[in-house]
Design a protein around this motif. Sequence first.
Motif, PDB file in Angstrom:
ATOM      1  N   LEU A   1      -1.182  -6.059  96.050  1.00 33.41           N
ATOM      2  CA  LEU A   1      -2.570  -6.035  95.234  1.00 33.41           C
ATOM      3  C   LEU A   1      -3.526  -7.106  95.683  1.00 33.41           C
ATOM      4  N   LEU A   2      -4.790  -6.974  95.705  1.00 34.42           N
ATOM      5  CA  LEU A   2      -5.924  -7.906  96.490  1.00 34.42           C
ATOM      6  C   LEU A   2      -6.478  -8.423  95.208  1.00 34.42           C
ATOM      7  N   LEU A   3      -6.169  -9.604  94.906  1.00 30.99           N
ATOM      8  CA  LEU A   3      -6.922 -10.327  93.679  1.00 30.99           C
ATOM      9  C   LEU A   3      -7.689 -11.368  94.332  1.00 30.99           C
ATOM     10  N   VAL A   4      -8.853 -11.561  93.520  1.00 36.28           N
ATOM     11  CA  VAL A   4      -9.887 -12.713  93.708  1.00 36.28           C
ATOM     12  C   VAL A   4      -9.752 -13.410  92.317  1.00 36.28           C
ATOM     13  N   CYS A   5      -9.998 -14.843  92.593  1.00 36.00           N
ATOM     14  CA  CYS A   5     -10.113 -15.642  91.345  1.00 36.00           C
ATOM     15  C   CYS A   5     -11.523 -16.272  90.880  1.00 36.00           C
ATOM     16  N   SER A   6     -11.700 -16.297  89.824  1.00 34.98           N
ATOM     17  CA  SER A   6     -12.972 -16.748  89.322  1.00 34.98           C
ATOM     18  C   SER A   6     -12.800 -18.460  89.094  1.00 34.98           C
ATOM     19  N   SER A   7     -14.058 -19.254  89.142  1.00 35.06           N
ATOM     20  CA  SER A   7     -14.003 -20.595  88.987  1.00 35.06           C
ATOM     21  C   SER A   7     -15.406 -20.880  88.300  1.00 35.06           C
TER      22      SER A   7
ATOM     23  N   LEU B   1      -3.437  -1.133  85.258  1.00 34.34           N
ATOM     24  CA  LEU B   1      -3.815  -1.477  86.822  1.00 34.34           C
ATOM     25  C   LEU B   1      -4.714  -0.491  87.286  1.00 34.34           C
ATOM     26  N   LYS B   2      -5.898  -1.061  87.389  1.00 33.63           N
ATOM     27  CA  LYS B   2      -6.933  -0.287  88.367  1.00 33.63           C
ATOM     28  C   LYS B   2      -7.831  -1.199  88.908  1.00 33.63           C
ATOM     29  N   SER B   3      -8.882  -0.675  89.749  1.00 34.47           N
ATOM     30  CA  SER B   3      -9.830  -1.773  90.360  1.00 34.47           C
ATOM     31  C   SER B   3     -10.586  -2.073  89.185  1.00 34.47           C
ATOM     32  N   GLY B   4     -10.590  -3.414  89.351  1.00 37.38           N
ATOM     33  CA  GLY B   4     -11.610  -3.997  88.260  1.00 37.38           C
ATOM     34  C   GLY B   4     -10.682  -4.626  87.154  1.00 37.38           C
ATOM     35  N   SER B   5      -9.168  -4.467  87.001  1.00 36.09           N
ATOM     36  CA  SER B   5      -8.547  -4.888  85.987  1.00 36.09           C
ATOM     37  C   SER B   5      -8.680  -6.455  86.156  1.00 36.09           C
ATOM     38  N   VAL B   6      -8.477  -7.133  85.114  1.00 40.31           N
ATOM     39  CA  VAL B   6      -8.557  -8.513  85.085  1.00 40.31           C
ATOM     40  C   VAL B   6      -7.421  -9.105  84.429  1.00 40.31           C
TER      41      VAL B   6
ATOM     42  N   ASP C   1      -1.646 -19.813  88.658  1.00 35.26           N
ATOM     43  CA  ASP C   1      -1.100 -19.358  89.971  1.00 35.26           C
ATOM     44  C   ASP C   1      -0.820 -20.813  90.675  1.00 35.26           C
ATOM     45  N   ASN C   2       0.434 -20.680  91.165  1.00 34.10           N
ATOM     46  CA  ASN C   2       1.005 -21.955  92.107  1.00 34.10           C
ATOM     47  C   ASN C   2       0.128 -22.371  93.137  1.00 34.10           C
ATOM     48  N   SER C   3      -0.476 -21.319  93.640  1.00 26.78           N
ATOM     49  CA  SER C   3      -1.482 -21.448  94.882  1.00 26.78           C
ATOM     50  C   SER C   3      -2.684 -22.260  94.979  1.00 26.78           C
ATOM     51  N   LEU C   4      -2.967 -22.349  93.646  1.00 27.59           N
ATOM     52  CA  LEU C   4      -4.238 -23.035  93.167  1.00 27.59           C
ATOM     53  C   LEU C   4      -3.836 -24.677  92.791  1.00 27.59           C
ATOM     54  N   THR C   5      -4.993 -25.360  92.881  1.00 27.87           N
ATOM     55  CA  THR C   5      -4.676 -26.886  92.684  1.00 27.87           C
ATOM     56  C   THR C   5      -4.642 -27.236  91.140  1.00 27.87           C
ATOM     57  N   SER C   6      -5.358 -26.265  90.377  1.00 31.38           N
ATOM     58  CA  SER C   6      -5.411 -26.680  88.959  1.00 31.38           C
ATOM     59  C   SER C   6      -4.162 -25.923  88.254  1.00 31.38           C
ATOM     60  N   ILE C   7      -3.687 -26.441  87.222  1.00 29.75           N
ATOM     61  CA  ILE C   7      -2.590 -25.789  86.371  1.00 29.75           C
ATOM     62  C   ILE C   7      -3.166 -24.932  85.393  1.00 29.75           C
ATOM     63  N   GLU C   8      -4.356 -25.051  85.379  1.00 32.22           N
ATOM     64  CA  GLU C   8      -4.913 -24.073  84.337  1.00 32.22           C
ATOM     65  C   GLU C   8      -4.868 -22.646  84.753  1.00 32.22           C
ATOM     66  N   PRO C   9      -4.673 -21.822  83.729  1.00 30.90           N
ATOM     67  CA  PRO C   9      -4.822 -20.487  84.084  1.00 30.90           C
ATOM     68  C   PRO C   9      -6.172 -20.072  84.579  1.00 30.90           C
ATOM     69  N   HIS C  10      -6.314 -18.969  85.438  1.00 35.28           N
ATOM     70  CA  HIS C  10      -7.722 -18.477  85.832  1.00 35.28           C
ATOM     71  C   HIS C  10      -7.652 -16.885  85.854  1.00 35.28           C
ATOM     72  N   TYR C  11      -8.828 -16.460  85.806  1.00 35.15           N
ATOM     73  CA  TYR C  11      -9.197 -15.020  85.739  1.00 35.15           C
ATOM     74  C   TYR C  11      -8.950 -14.342  87.258  1.00 35.15           C
ATOM     75  N   PHE C  12      -8.301 -13.552  87.478  1.00 35.81           N
ATOM     76  CA  PHE C  12      -7.927 -12.692  88.646  1.00 35.81           C
ATOM     77  C   PHE C  12      -8.303 -11.416  88.438  1.00 35.81           C
ATOM     78  N   VAL C  13      -9.240 -10.822  89.614  1.00 33.80           N
ATOM     79  CA  VAL C  13      -9.971  -9.566  89.358  1.00 33.80           C
ATOM     80  C   VAL C  13      -8.945  -8.576  90.764  1.00 33.80           C
ATOM     81  N   VAL C  14      -8.567  -7.512  90.159  1.00 31.38           N
ATOM     82  CA  VAL C  14      -7.955  -6.614  91.078  1.00 31.38           C
ATOM     83  C   VAL C  14      -9.037  -5.736  91.751  1.00 31.38           C
TER      84      VAL C  14
END
Length: 144
Positions: free
Chosen positions: A47-53, A13-18, A23-36
């Motif tokens: 933790l503040l995460l953002v998600c790639s698409s 766990l650090k800034s930039g960990s992926v 994630d249930n809050s996404l409409t897609s059931i596929e896994p996504h990359y989340f960045v810390v």
Amino acid sequence: MDISPEFQIKASLKSGSVYYFEDNSLTSIEPHYFVVLNHDPSNDFLLLLVCSSSQIDKVRIRNKNNPSTTLVEITPKDYPDFTKDSIIDCNKVFPRSVNDLVNKLKQGKLKLKSELSANIVNRLQQGVLDSSMVEESLKRILRQ
């Protein structure tokens, strides 16, 4: 010797960990990359995460009225774990606890990925700060 999921997450766990997970809050059931994005995630409550698409055009259209700095495009050249050009929408932050990640790893539903470069993480952090859609309480975590 087995390394506990809790130790694996805390050690990585650090800034930039992926992390790669569904994630249930996404409409897609596929896994996504989340960045810390936290500067000091080990000591932050959330933790503040953002998600790639990979749906770049769709994300751009959805955010046409937001500052351009809130969308960060990343290519496989920038981040080798990506197989295609991607975009991160910094207008949508996913607040999660460390335990959320530990539990996903325990269930075999999370993969640890290589770290994102500081340069890109800085752009993502700035994108969140530039967003009018992200709550001030979350932005405060990035300003510490």
